[in-house]
Design an enzyme around this catalytic site. Structure first.
Site, short mmCIF file in Angstrom:
data_model
loop_
_atom_site.label_atom_id
_atom_site.label_comp_id
_atom_site.label_asym_id
_atom_site.label_seq_id
_atom_site.Cartn_x
_atom_site.Cartn_y
_atom_site.Cartn_z
N ILE A 1 -22.07 -23.17 3.21
CA ILE A 1 -22.47 -24.22 2.27
C ILE A 1 -21.44 -24.36 1.15
O ILE A 1 -21.74 -24.81 0.06
CB ILE A 1 -23.89 -23.95 1.73
N PRO B 1 -12.97 -10.57 -2.00
CA PRO B 1 -12.96 -10.65 -3.47
C PRO B 1 -12.56 -12.04 -3.99
O PRO B 1 -12.99 -12.42 -5.08
CB PRO B 1 -11.91 -9.61 -3.89
N THR C 1 -13.32 -15.15 -2.72
CA THR C 1 -14.47 -16.07 -2.76
C THR C 1 -15.61 -15.48 -3.60
O THR C 1 -16.37 -16.22 -4.21
CB THR C 1 -14.94 -16.42 -1.34
N GLN D 1 -17.58 -17.38 -6.61
CA GLN D 1 -19.03 -17.51 -6.73
C GLN D 1 -19.53 -17.07 -8.11
O GLN D 1 -20.34 -17.73 -8.73
CB GLN D 1 -19.74 -16.69 -5.65
N GLY E 1 -25.05 -9.17 -1.52
CA GLY E 1 -25.17 -10.61 -1.74
C GLY E 1 -24.89 -10.94 -3.19
O GLY E 1 -25.32 -10.22 -4.09
N GLU F 1 -25.85 -15.91 -6.07
CA GLU F 1 -26.68 -16.50 -7.13
C GLU F 1 -26.66 -15.75 -8.44
O GLU F 1 -26.96 -16.31 -9.49
CB GLU F 1 -28.12 -16.63 -6.61
MO1 MOS Z 1 -30.10 -20.79 -2.62
S1 MOS Z 1 -31.17 -21.76 -4.11
O1 MOS Z 1 -31.19 -19.55 -2.34
O2 MOS Z 1 -29.92 -21.97 -1.44
#
Ligand code: MOS
Length: 755
Positions: free
Chosen positions: A468, A649, A651, A655, A719, A722
């Protein structure tokens, strides 16, 4: 020893910065996004959307559309309403954009689909089609007449009760109690929401940008009442998703029905303003936080009650209390989450869905506690660190929150901070320094992958994973390269297609942890096949297959080496393939069947049996508020994060950095404005929806702390997609307080809050 064990031990290709393997194709325009796919003879759809937020459609004058040359069909609830059920996937309830009845749930709801030979004709016809409504007054938001709240039933999410909050709060030396608010926010992906559908011999092919192609397949099949095997979903590249392309929405099935009716492929590209109501968005939230502490800063009572706005028929909620209850040691905890129904479209995921709003409330309240106690906010957080999950008593797999706070504080120069608000200035600028903690659960799902090795030494990985924009193609290539002992440039990667082995939803920061393990397992299976063939003939004949390993493009046992290409030939062909599944610890073997059916078998970081798994971080930020104009600038940010094994590292840094910048938007700029009389979005276009630009961002310093976590999963991947945004909004509001003495508890913070 399995490849996963080997990887966990060595990890030489992991941790080395690597440019995206799809980067050159992307920047030279060679990649094919869903709506770019060349589909022969496609005609075009344009959505008819409601101009009222509540009521019924009395009449759609389809004759107005048919009066225009080139219009092929007009789908409405009257002619197709019974042909598709609403999608099921959205956790918590139905999406609202459906044609199933004349009911209008929100402004901008899909109430018809016009199909024409060109996009322009379809658009023209949509604009000319008169629609009559029976309109009722809508409720737009919290506090609107008719907006109804209810406590969300525990189910997917839980409420917590630890100890006795009421007694502990009443007896605490020091108390903080306040209400916090975050606004509606919308995804504005560069790639619009699109769907192209084509039928051939009873099989539907759908090209749609998606974070979960198997999920979309399962949903479309369920909506249309056909077998899953008759649906093929393709989403090779996604031009920005952020959660907005994670859930199936109703439009896919309607475009499939349109294609069936006109007997031609149909392509829909929803407009930018339509994307505000035909896709999902971040819900508006309210929070009531109560903190009780001892005089020396030990938290003794924490209560967090949240309210999330949703549509009339949906119970969608994100329940970020599951994270806020785990941030700090506290013997008495109570959490409650409510949903409030209004005449709005159903919200959905938006990056760090639970943590972005909920951690704003907690981390701002924590700063207020620090002020009240006259304890430095970093020190207050350090004093409340905990080795065990305060809710369950289980240990954390690893927890480097304090290390992140310390590393960030040092890089930032926090020691030079004068705690007195308004005390630090430069010319006409008031300087504020603020901090906040960050956390995000380490989630992992079931997944499968297929790896094929060619006799020329190149490998290919097929997996229905999703890139994505985060760099998944590259992560997959690095994993295969590492496991097979070949160069990353010798690995081809194919993702985003339900013809490939299933991967889970690319969301919840789970995708890297999920897909690396499946790819490693497939490489493991491939090695076994090669080793068994090599043990029968050639230089490795008679060796123990179990003892053979892959390294530097060769198969080896002790000091005997054989080139991989020879090993491939020995298996009896030009290529050798292996497919494998990875079901993470804590999931039943049926997980793979569920995944194939489009469900999501996932283990969340706070739902594990053995431990609680989270990534942690800390933000430090400098704001400058102009003494006279109250203009707010953010010249400097430092973020320190510990998120387990870092695969790439380069990418990973992107993020984290982008998350921090997005946090600036969340704190100071982003808000979908609502005309409450009509329950309608006003600034429904990226041209009017404010986000940070380069001029709004100066120094962004990202620190990636080592975090060896052998328990979280075999590769130690936690991960990190976010966590970068989590808490940044609070760090900025805390810095604004430090600069001005003004505590703003409602986002976004704008000039008018400070005059
Ligand atoms: Mo992300 S908001 O968990 O696609």
């Amino acid at each position: 020893m399995s490849d996963i064990d080997r990887l966990a031990k060595h990890q030489p290709a992991f941790g080395v910065p690597h440019v995206r393997i799809d980067g050159e194709a992307k920047v030279t325009g060679r990649v094919c996004y869903a709506s770019d796919e060349p589909v022969q003879d496609a005609v075009h759809a344009f959505l008819l959307t409601s101009s009222i937020a509540r009521g019924r459609v009395r009449r759609i004058h389809a004759e107005d559309a048919f009066a225009i040359d080139g219009v092929l069909d007009v789908l409405t609830h009257e002619n197709v309403g019974s042909e598709a059920k609403p999608p099921e996937q959205q956790a918590g309830g139905a999406t609202t954009t459906t044609l199933e009845s004349d009911r209008v749930w929100h402004d901008g709801q899909i109430i018809g689909v016009i199909v024409a030979t060109s996009y322009e004709i379809a658009r023209e016809a949509a604009q000319r089609t008169r629609i009559e409504y029976d309109e009722e007054p809508p409720s737009a938001t919290f506090g609107s007449v008719g907006a109804e709240g209810e406590r969300r039933e525990p189910g997917e999410h839980e409420d917590y009760r630890v100890g006795d909050f009421d007694a502990a709060f009443a007896a605490a030396d020091c108390r903080v109690e306040a209400i916090y608010a975050t606004p509606t926010q919308h995804h504005n992906p560069i790639e619009l929401y699109t769907t192209t559908c084509a039928w051939r011999d009873g099989t539907l092919t759908t090209w749609e940008p998606s974070q979960f192609v198997y999920g979309l397949r399962g949903n479309v099949a369920q909506q249309l009442g056909i077998e899953r095997e008759k649906v093929h979903v393709i989403s090779r590249f996604v031009g920005g998703a952020f959660g907005g392309k994670g859930n199936a929405t109703a439009r896919t099935a309607w475009i499939a029905i349109a294609a069936r009716r006109v007997g031609r492929p149909v392509k829909l590209v929803a407009t930018r303003d339509q994307s505000y109501t035909v896709a999902t968005y971040r819900a508006e939230t309210r929070h009531h936080i109560q903190l009780g502490a001892t005089r020396d800063g030990k938290l003794v009572a924490l209560r967090h009650e949240g309210w999330e706005l949703t549509s009339r028929p949906s119970m969608y909620n994100v329940s970020g209390t599951e994270t806020t209850a785990r941030m700090y040691a506290c013997p008495n905890i109570e959490t409650v989450v409510n949903v409030v129904h209004a005449d709005r479209n159903t919200p959905g995921f938006m990056r760090a869905p639970p943590e972005t709003p909920y951690m704003f409330a907690l981390e701002t309240a924590f700063d207020e506690l620090a002020v009240q106690l006259s304890i430095d906010p970093v020190e207050l957080r350090r004093r409340n660190d905990t080795a065990v999950d305060p809710v369950t008593g289980k240990p954390f797999t690893s927890r480097r929150l304090v290390a992140c706070l310390d590393a960030g504080a040092q890089r930032f120069g926090w020691a030079a901070r004068n705690p007195q608000p308004g005390s630090m200035t430069e010319g006409d600028w008031l300087i504020g320094w603020g901090c906040a903690s960050a956390a995000y659960p380490s989630n992992i799902a079931a997944s499968a992958a297929r790896v094929t090795l060619r006799a020329d030494g190149r490998a290919r990985v097929d997996i229905a994973a999703h890139d994505i924009g985060t760099g998944a193609y590259t992560v997959i290539a690095l994993t295969a390269a590492q496991c097979l002992g070949i160069e990353p440039s010798h690995v081809d990667v194919r993702v985003g297609d339900t013809d490939y082995p299933p991967a889970s939803l690319a969301a919840g920061s789970s995708h890297t942890a999920t897909i690396t393990h499946a790819v490693a397992c497939a490489c493991d299976a491939l090695r076994d096949r090669l080793a068994c063939a090599a043990a029968l003939t050639g230089p490795l004949m008679g060796r123990d297959p179990q003892a053979m390993k892959l390294a530097s493009g060769r198969l080896a046992a002790n000091d005997v080496w054989e080139p991989l290409r020879d090993a491939v030939v020995r298996t009896g062909g030009d290529t050798v393939s292996a497919e494998a599944e990875h079901i993470p610890q804590g999931l039943a073997p049926e997980a793979m069947d569920k995944l194939r059916a489009g469900k999501l078998p996932i283990v969340r970081g706070h739902q594990r049996e053995d431990a609680t798994a989270y990534a942690f971080g800390a933000h430090f930020v400098e704001v400058r508020v102009h003494r006279l104009t109250r203009e707010i600038r953010v010249p400097r940010m430092v973020g320190a994060f510990a998120s387990g094994t870092i695969v790439n590292p380069l990418t990973a840094h992107s993020q984290y950095m982008a998350g921090m910048i997005w946090g600036v938007g969340a704190a100071l700029l982003e808000e979908t404005e609502i005309d409450v009389r009509h329950a309608r979005y006003v600034n429904d276009n990226i041209s009017e929806y404010l986000i940070p630009t380069n001029a709004d961002v100066d120094q962004v310093d990202v620190i990636m702390l080592p975090d060896a976590d052998a328990q979280v999963n075999p590769l130690g991947v936690k991960g990190l997609g976010e966590i970068g945004i989590v808490g940044m909004n609070a760090a900025i509001s805390n810095a604004v307080y430090h600069a001005t003495g003004r505590r703003v508890r409602e986002l976004p913070i704008r000039i008018d809050d400070l005059v």
